[in-house]
Design an enzyme around this catalytic site. Structure first.
Site: not given
Length: 264
Positions: A8, A68
């Site tokens: 990430d 997200h």
């Protein structure tokens, strides 16, 4: 085939780490294909078109997302057209974008699948059954398949690894931002890691400013989190795959921070 997966990417610090280290990664690991999770790339929440272009320009071949995905509304303007970016496949029918794709680089092809867990995350369709359907569809296209399982619970990720053993080349977890130490090749030939870790601010809390996070824990009050302004860390892995069988032959974690990295 060698594939590098970058955990990430968080904010500008994470993007800076990717930009600096990609030439080093290419030299050291000699990957044919580079994949990155980009769901936190824009100020820690979502991604935008400019960042997407930058990642591809720097040498990333495919981008996965997570919970997200929709935090930056600009994504709705390009996700349907960008075939190298995928969002979780087990979101409701009609959701923009795609949940899987095939990445091509030179003579190599890698199927890329994105799934999201259901434990401690917003409701979604069953990731296990979605994986079954997708892998059945991909079986006639390529034997080399990478699954990014974006999930909170380690048990759910481990279960997915076993569920896909022998059917995927790599099952790698994302979302928790903490690299785990359980990298292995399962009996059926699937490389597995519960979480690839984070690429972003090393000295924050999961990439966020630690003072803000501490304030929330100490007071219980709503707090606005900002990406921490600290030195970077890059986390991920490199996996080697037998093109003819799709079985992984080697998995190696990647973890380097700003203090220990020496450009080669």
């Amino acid at each position: 085939m060698k594939v590098v997966f970058i955990g990430d990417i968080v904010g500008n610090v994470g993007r800076d780490a990717v930009k600096r280290l990609l030439p080093w990664i290419k030299n050291k690991y000699q990957p044919h294909i580079i994949i990155a999770n980009g769901e936190n790339a824009a100020a820690g929440r979502g991604i935008n078109a400019a960042i997407t272009r930058d990642l591809f320009d720097w040498g990333v071949h495919g981008i996965t997302m997570g919970n997200h995905t929709w935090d930056n509304r600009e994504i709705f303007e390009f996700i349907d057209d960008e075939k190298r970016m995928i969002r979780p496949a087990n979101l409701p029918p009609g959701t923009p974008g795609r949940g899987y794709t095939v990445i091509k680089a030179g003579s190599k092809e890698l199927a890329l699948v994105n799934l999201i867990g259901r434990t401690f995350l917003p409701p979604s369709e069953c990731p296990f059954r979605a994986a079954d359907d997708i892998l059945e569809e991909l079986r006639g296209r390529t034997k080399c398949i990478l699954v990014d399982f974006h999930a909170e619970a380690t048990s759910e990720k481990i279960a997915m690894g076993w569920h896909l053993d022998g059917r995927a080349s790599l099952v790698v977890g994302t979302h928790t931002h903490v690299q785990t130490n359980d990298d292995r090749i399962l009996p059926g030939g699937t490389a597995y890691l519960t979480d690839a870790g984070m690429t972003g601010p090393r000295d924050g809390v999961l990439g966020m400013d630690r003072d803000s996070v501490l304030h929330k824990f100490l007071t219980g009050l709503p707090t606005r989190f900002q990406v921490a302004d600290t030195k970077w860390i890059l986390s991920g892995l490199c996996v080697e795959i037998d093109d003819s069988t799709g079985r992984a032959t080697k998995i190696q974690k990647i973890r380097v921070d700003e203090d220990s990295w020496i450009a080669e």
